[in-house]
Design a protein around this motif. Structure first.
Motif: not given
Length: 434
Positions: A390-399
């Motif tokens: 499972y993947r999720r983008d936290l911010t524009e640069d961090w995941s």
């Protein structure tokens, strides 16, 4: 020569931290216990692309610490991964320099360039590949090519006796003649030196002289052929006798035609290998669709003193809406560096689903079966793995991504080895143009 900068310099910084827990990290038949592992990867890259030259450099290392079987005894860096690429274009010439250093954990999935046996193993592989190529007369009636390479493979803490340190030096040169715009003749010579630290102390010299031609029958059809002579001389420095040298005629014939939905090809070849002569026939068909591709190739391989062996490959990629599916199947006959003739059968399936703009799930399954069919002895083996993530983008640069991996290995004469691994990864990538 004045240069027009096309892409300009670009810097890339990568950072990722993974924490994993496994009940059999080394994939042993009798596991010694659980393993907790932390791995932090630091990476740096630089790229500059101009009209007449390209320069790329990448560097990374992995800081590891943990507890349990397979974890490092002391916290420290695993080993450098670096790549340097430089390409220079002149009006009618081209120079390419490529240098790569890779440190690879053998418990992970491997690329074809890393290892000829796709079955999983424990330990570490470090590969060094340095090459230099020069071409001149790219568009003129007369041209020439020179290629030099140095490839080294070094293994540590492995269990497979077939994985031995080796070095291969290669040199190739060719003269090209183009009597018209649709015909090219090629006279080439190549020589390689293979030096392995195996029990026999193998030192193998291969020499090859070839003459070939390529002809465009029309705008969508190309036919090519080659004929030559090949010699393989092998010395065993640690035993009192040497194996028989291999030599003979080599030839190939290829037909390729572009079609409205892809292409169609036929390839027939006869080669001399360190395990004797072999003949291969392939018929391939590739389809291109707006949302994916499909390719199939079937054929037959005939090793020396062996039976006709069926071979085949299938690839399929499809992207639709928020989903992506990929499939690859292959069953091929290969000759290994230690003169074994084996069938490598592999299957890989992957599926990704984009839940929203910031999160997605992915599933993948891989399978590999190694079966000896001639030449040097081969231990038949089967390996498989399955991963859900499972993947999720936290911010524009961090995941962040988290998931589960199951692995299995079975070798002839031994019981199955299984492992279950949970992992959590936090990662980021930054790009900067000055």
């Amino acid at each position: 020569m004045a240069q027009d900068n096309v892409g300009g310099p670009e810097f890339t910084f990568d950072l990722s931290t993974t924490v994993s827990a496994s009940d059999n990290y080394d994939l042993e038949v009798n596991p010694a216990g659980d393993t907790i592992l932390s791995e932090t990867r630091l990476g740096f890259g630089f790229e500059s692309v101009g009209r007449t030259q390209t320069f790329r450099f990448n560097f990374s290392d992995n800081f590891r610490f943990g507890d349990g079987p397979g974890a490092p005894a002391e916290a420290g860096f695993e080993g450098i991964n670096a790549a340097l690429y430089y390409e220079k274009l002149w009006v009618n010439s081209r120079l390419v320099f490529d240098a790569r250093l890779r440190t690879i954990d053998l418990t992970a999935a491997l690329d074809d360039e890393d290892i000829e046996n796709p079955a999983l193993d424990r330990g570490t592989l470090q590969t060094t590949n340095i090459s230099l190529g020069f071409q001149t007369g790219l568009t003129g009636p007369v041209g020439a090519e020179i290629f030099l390479s140095d490839v080294r493979r070094n293994y540590t803490d492995t269990t497979n006796p077939d994985l031995v340190d080796s070095r291969t030096l290669t040199g190739e040169a060719a003269l090209l003649l183009r009597p018209d715009t649709v015909t090219e003749f090629r006279l080439g010579y190549g020589q390689s030196e293979y030096d392995a630290e195996d029990p026999q102390g193998t030192l193998r010299t291969t020499r090859e002289l070839t003459f070939g031609a390529i002809r465009e029958l029309d705008t969508i059809t190309v036919i090519s052929g080659e004929i030559g002579w090949k010699e393989i001389e092998e010395d065993w420095r640690n035993v009192a006798f040497d194996p028989e040298d291999e030599r003979g005629l080599i030839a190939s014939l290829s037909y390729m035609r572009e079609l409205p939905s892809g292409d169609f090809g036929i390839d027939l070849s006869h080669d001399v290998t360190n395990a004797g002569q072999r003949t291969d026939l392939w018929i391939s068909r590739a389809y291109d669709y707006p949302l994916g591709t499909f390719g199939v190739a079937v054929g037959v391989a005939k090793p020396e003193n062996g039976d006709y062996e069926p071979v085949g490959r299938v690839t399929y990629d499809r992207v639709f809406n928020d989903q992506a599916f990929r499939l690859s199947l292959a069953s091929e006959i290969v000759v290994t560096s230690d003169s074994a003739i084996q069938r490598n059968t592999t299957a890989n399936v992957g599926y990704d689903y984009q839940i929203s703009n910031v999160d997605s799930v992915g599933f993948s399954v891989s399978y590999a079966w190694i079966e000896g069919i001639g030449g040097a002895p081969v231990t038949d083996s089967t390996s498989a793995s399955a991963t859900a993530v499972y993947r999720r983008d936290l911010t524009e640069d961090w995941s962040v991504e988290t998931g589960y991996t199951y692995r299995l290995r079975r070798e002839e004469g031994t019981d199955e080895a299984e492992s279950n691994t949970l992992f959590l990864t936090l990662q980021s990538s930054f790009n900067w143009r000055p």
